[in-house]
Enzyme design. Sequence first.
Site, PDB file in Angstrom:
ATOM      1  N   SER A 106       0.842  -1.199   0.000  1.00 15.88           N
ATOM      2  CA  SER A 106       0.000   0.000   0.000  1.00 15.88           C
ATOM      3  C   SER A 106       0.873   1.244   0.000  1.00 15.88           C
ATOM      4  O   SER A 106       1.913   1.285   0.660  1.00 15.88           O
ATOM      5  CB  SER A 106      -0.889   0.005   1.244  1.00 15.88           C
ATOM      6  OG  SER A 106      -1.435   1.296   1.454  1.00 15.88           O
ATOM      7  N   TYR A 130      -2.038   5.828  -5.411  1.00 16.55           N
ATOM      8  CA  TYR A 130      -3.140   6.759  -5.652  1.00 16.55           C
ATOM      9  C   TYR A 130      -2.539   7.911  -6.459  1.00 16.55           C
ATOM     10  O   TYR A 130      -1.339   8.183  -6.349  1.00 16.55           O
ATOM     11  CB  TYR A 130      -3.693   7.324  -4.340  1.00 16.55           C
ATOM     12  CG  TYR A 130      -4.363   6.310  -3.440  1.00 16.55           C
ATOM     13  CD1 TYR A 130      -5.602   5.768  -3.770  1.00 16.55           C
ATOM     14  CD2 TYR A 130      -3.770   5.913  -2.240  1.00 16.55           C
ATOM     15  CE1 TYR A 130      -6.233   4.853  -2.936  1.00 16.55           C
ATOM     16  CE2 TYR A 130      -4.388   4.999  -1.389  1.00 16.55           C
ATOM     17  CZ  TYR A 130      -5.624   4.474  -1.748  1.00 16.55           C
ATOM     18  OH  TYR A 130      -6.232   3.574  -0.924  1.00 16.55           O
ATOM     19  N   THR A 156      -5.315   2.377  -7.578  1.00 11.94           N
ATOM     20  CA  THR A 156      -6.625   2.197  -6.949  1.00 11.94           C
ATOM     21  C   THR A 156      -7.558   3.283  -7.466  1.00 11.94           C
ATOM     22  O   THR A 156      -7.288   4.479  -7.308  1.00 11.94           O
ATOM     23  CB  THR A 156      -6.479   2.272  -5.416  1.00 11.94           C
ATOM     24  OG1 THR A 156      -5.609   1.209  -5.029  1.00 11.94           O
ATOM     25  CG2 THR A 156      -7.814   2.122  -4.722  1.00 11.94           C
ATOM     26  N   LYS A 231      -7.331  -1.175  -9.833  1.00 15.34           N
ATOM     27  CA  LYS A 231      -7.961  -1.925  -8.736  1.00 15.34           C
ATOM     28  C   LYS A 231      -9.218  -1.186  -8.289  1.00 15.34           C
ATOM     29  O   LYS A 231      -9.159   0.013  -7.984  1.00 15.34           O
ATOM     30  CB  LYS A 231      -6.973  -2.025  -7.568  1.00 15.34           C
ATOM     31  CG  LYS A 231      -7.563  -2.566  -6.275  1.00 15.34           C
ATOM     32  CD  LYS A 231      -6.466  -2.745  -5.243  1.00 15.34           C
ATOM     33  CE  LYS A 231      -6.993  -3.260  -3.923  1.00 15.34           C
ATOM     34  NZ  LYS A 231      -7.725  -2.259  -3.139  1.00 15.34           N
ATOM     35  N   HIS A 255     -12.914  -2.822  -2.616  1.00 21.43           N
ATOM     36  CA  HIS A 255     -12.022  -2.234  -1.607  1.00 21.43           C
ATOM     37  C   HIS A 255     -12.337  -2.821  -0.222  1.00 21.43           C
ATOM     38  O   HIS A 255     -12.339  -2.105   0.785  1.00 21.43           O
ATOM     39  CB  HIS A 255     -12.210  -0.706  -1.596  1.00 21.43           C
ATOM     40  CG  HIS A 255     -11.002   0.072  -1.161  1.00 21.43           C
ATOM     41  ND1 HIS A 255     -10.313   0.908  -1.985  1.00 21.43           N
ATOM     42  CD2 HIS A 255     -10.371   0.161   0.038  1.00 21.43           C
ATOM     43  CE1 HIS A 255      -9.320   1.479  -1.326  1.00 21.43           C
ATOM     44  NE2 HIS A 255      -9.327   1.038  -0.094  1.00 21.43           N
TER      45      HIS A 255
HETATM   46  C1  LIG Z   1      -7.349  -2.274   6.818  1.00 18.29           C
HETATM   47  C2  LIG Z   1      -7.429  -2.160   5.332  1.00 18.29           C
HETATM   48  C3  LIG Z   1      -6.653  -1.197   4.688  1.00 18.29           C
HETATM   49  C4  LIG Z   1      -6.695  -1.099   3.302  1.00 18.29           C
HETATM   50  N1  LIG Z   1      -5.869  -0.212   2.684  1.00 18.29           N
HETATM   51  C5  LIG Z   1      -5.869  -0.136   1.335  1.00 18.29           C
HETATM   52  C6  LIG Z   1      -4.976   0.735   0.665  1.00 18.29           C
HETATM   53  O1  LIG Z   1      -4.166   1.412   1.280  1.00 18.29           O
HETATM   54  N2  LIG Z   1      -5.043   0.775  -0.691  1.00 18.29           N
HETATM   55  C7  LIG Z   1      -5.923   0.009  -1.417  1.00 18.29           C
HETATM   56  O2  LIG Z   1      -5.950   0.079  -2.635  1.00 18.29           O
HETATM   57  N3  LIG Z   1      -6.751  -0.851  -0.795  1.00 18.29           N
HETATM   58  C8  LIG Z   1      -6.747  -0.942   0.547  1.00 18.29           C
HETATM   59  N4  LIG Z   1      -7.578  -1.832   1.172  1.00 18.29           N
HETATM   60  C9  LIG Z   1      -8.422  -2.732   0.361  1.00 18.29           C
HETATM   61  C10 LIG Z   1      -7.670  -4.048   0.081  1.00 18.29           C
HETATM   62  O3  LIG Z   1      -6.634  -3.848  -0.821  1.00 18.29           O
HETATM   63  C11 LIG Z   1      -8.588  -5.130  -0.501  1.00 18.29           C
HETATM   64  O4  LIG Z   1      -9.292  -4.585  -1.592  1.00 18.29           O
HETATM   65  C12 LIG Z   1      -9.560  -5.722   0.494  1.00 18.29           C
HETATM   66  O5  LIG Z   1      -9.023  -5.774   1.791  1.00 18.29           O
HETATM   67  C13 LIG Z   1      -9.958  -7.136   0.063  1.00 18.29           C
HETATM   68  O6  LIG Z   1     -10.933  -7.659   0.885  1.00 18.29           O
HETATM   69  P1  LIG Z   1     -10.652  -8.670   2.111  1.00 18.29           P
HETATM   70  O7  LIG Z   1     -10.127  -7.829   3.218  1.00 18.29           O
HETATM   71  O8  LIG Z   1     -12.007  -9.229   2.378  1.00 18.29           O
HETATM   72  O9  LIG Z   1      -9.668  -9.704   1.627  1.00 18.29           O
HETATM   73  C14 LIG Z   1      -7.561  -1.940   2.554  1.00 18.29           C
HETATM   74  C15 LIG Z   1      -8.329  -2.896   3.225  1.00 18.29           C
HETATM   75  C16 LIG Z   1      -8.267  -3.014   4.592  1.00 18.29           C
HETATM   76  C17 LIG Z   1      -9.088  -4.069   5.268  1.00 18.29           C
END
Ligand SMILES: Cc1cc2nc3c(=O)[nH]c(=O)nc-3n(C[C@H](O)[C@H](O)[C@H](O)COP(=O)(O)O)c2cc1C
Length: 364
Positions: A106, A130, A156, A231, A255
């Site tokens: 990330s 981003y 993203t 994404k 997300h």
């Molecule tokens: C705590 C947390 C932080 C996240 N931070 C980002 C991020 O910084 N950038 C991003 O593109 N997606 C972020 N996501 C989304 C994840 O990349 C991903 O799409 C998602 O967690 C997938 O679902 P799952 O948690 O059910 O596996 C985040 C998700 C969580 C749970």
Amino acid sequence: MALVCVEDFEEKASSQLEKSTLDYYKSGAGEQFSLKLNREAFRRLRLRPRCLRDVSQPDISCQILGQQQKWPVGIAPTAMQKMAHPDGEIGNARAAGKAGSIFILSTLSTTSLEDLAAGAPDTHKWFQLYIYKDRSLTKKLVHRAEKANFKALVLTIDAPIFGHRRSDVRNKFSLPSHLSLANFQGEQANGVVTMGGSGINEYVVNQFDPSITWKDINWLKQLTSLPIIVKGVLTAEDAVLAREFGCAGIIVSNHGARQIDTVPASIEALPEVVKAVGKDLLVMLDGGIMQGNDIFKALALGAKTVFIGRPAVYGLAYNGERGVEELLSVLRKDFEITMALIGCQKLKDIQSNMVVHESFYSKI
Ligand SMILES: Cc1cc2nc3c(=O)[nH]c(=O)nc-3n(C[C@H](O)[C@H](O)[C@H](O)COP(=O)(O)O)c2cc1C
């Protein structure tokens, strides 16, 4: 007691993390309808196993963007992993490398991309990006990622602004003061990024650019020769645009249901995306993957690989790098069992008619 499924890791992590940290990792947007749906939608799909099909020589390796991977599961980008465990992003990435999984860092990490590259040199790494209001900041990140040997950029596209997560607002969530958003440390000194004690929301509000459009992909493309993966695609229309704008792949994702509530589960959105672009574009998925048969269902519906977000964070919270290793090994075993019992030896043996919606059986 041995931890035998992702839920076990989730439970362990839940008992170990502080409430506001756990809420941050666990929560979704709004009333969290889509958050539940991400998992439940998999339960609405049924497997149609085939028998007597020699599964004595299993092989779940695959090729993603021309690179051989040990299995079709990678780690999705999740922000601020050192809140879960001091091993943080490096521990998560090292565990991914040992398991032969792609690791996506990330942008909002608590380890700089250079430190991550040095700490997990053997892991196949992609960098999540981003596009910020300050385009020179974005440009610098892209060039740093190239230099640090990241193999793809994951843009993203579902976050022009930050989703409304009620528990984070209630908890007045902010990054603990001993941690920082490490990729921006130098920028902070220049006053470009205002972190202070003001919390992630203020940071994001200041830097996220709600005016970005598909044309900005052209701007990004002329900066880099790295493949660009978008994404956050949930519709056939956006999938077609991703192809038109020359993206190398798509991650079908909501997300982790953290941006907007009542959107479909990722697995529900997957078929229309695959139908629109699956023949000529790499389609991947994240969201709600908890067990081997979830992985199987996503592959049967056309994803070439899947990513896990929260499960890896739970492994990390439970026992750092070792915890993620253990979690990936549990998930891998479960996927191997699913493959064998459904009658598939290799990923190419997976057929779309091995997965049906529960309505297929509703006449009974
Ligand atoms: C705590 C947390 C932080 C996240 N931070 C980002 C991020 O910084 N950038 C991003 O593109 N997606 C972020 N996501 C989304 C994840 O990349 C991903 O799409 C998602 O967690 C997938 O679902 P799952 O948690 O059910 O596996 C985040 C998700 C969580 C749970």
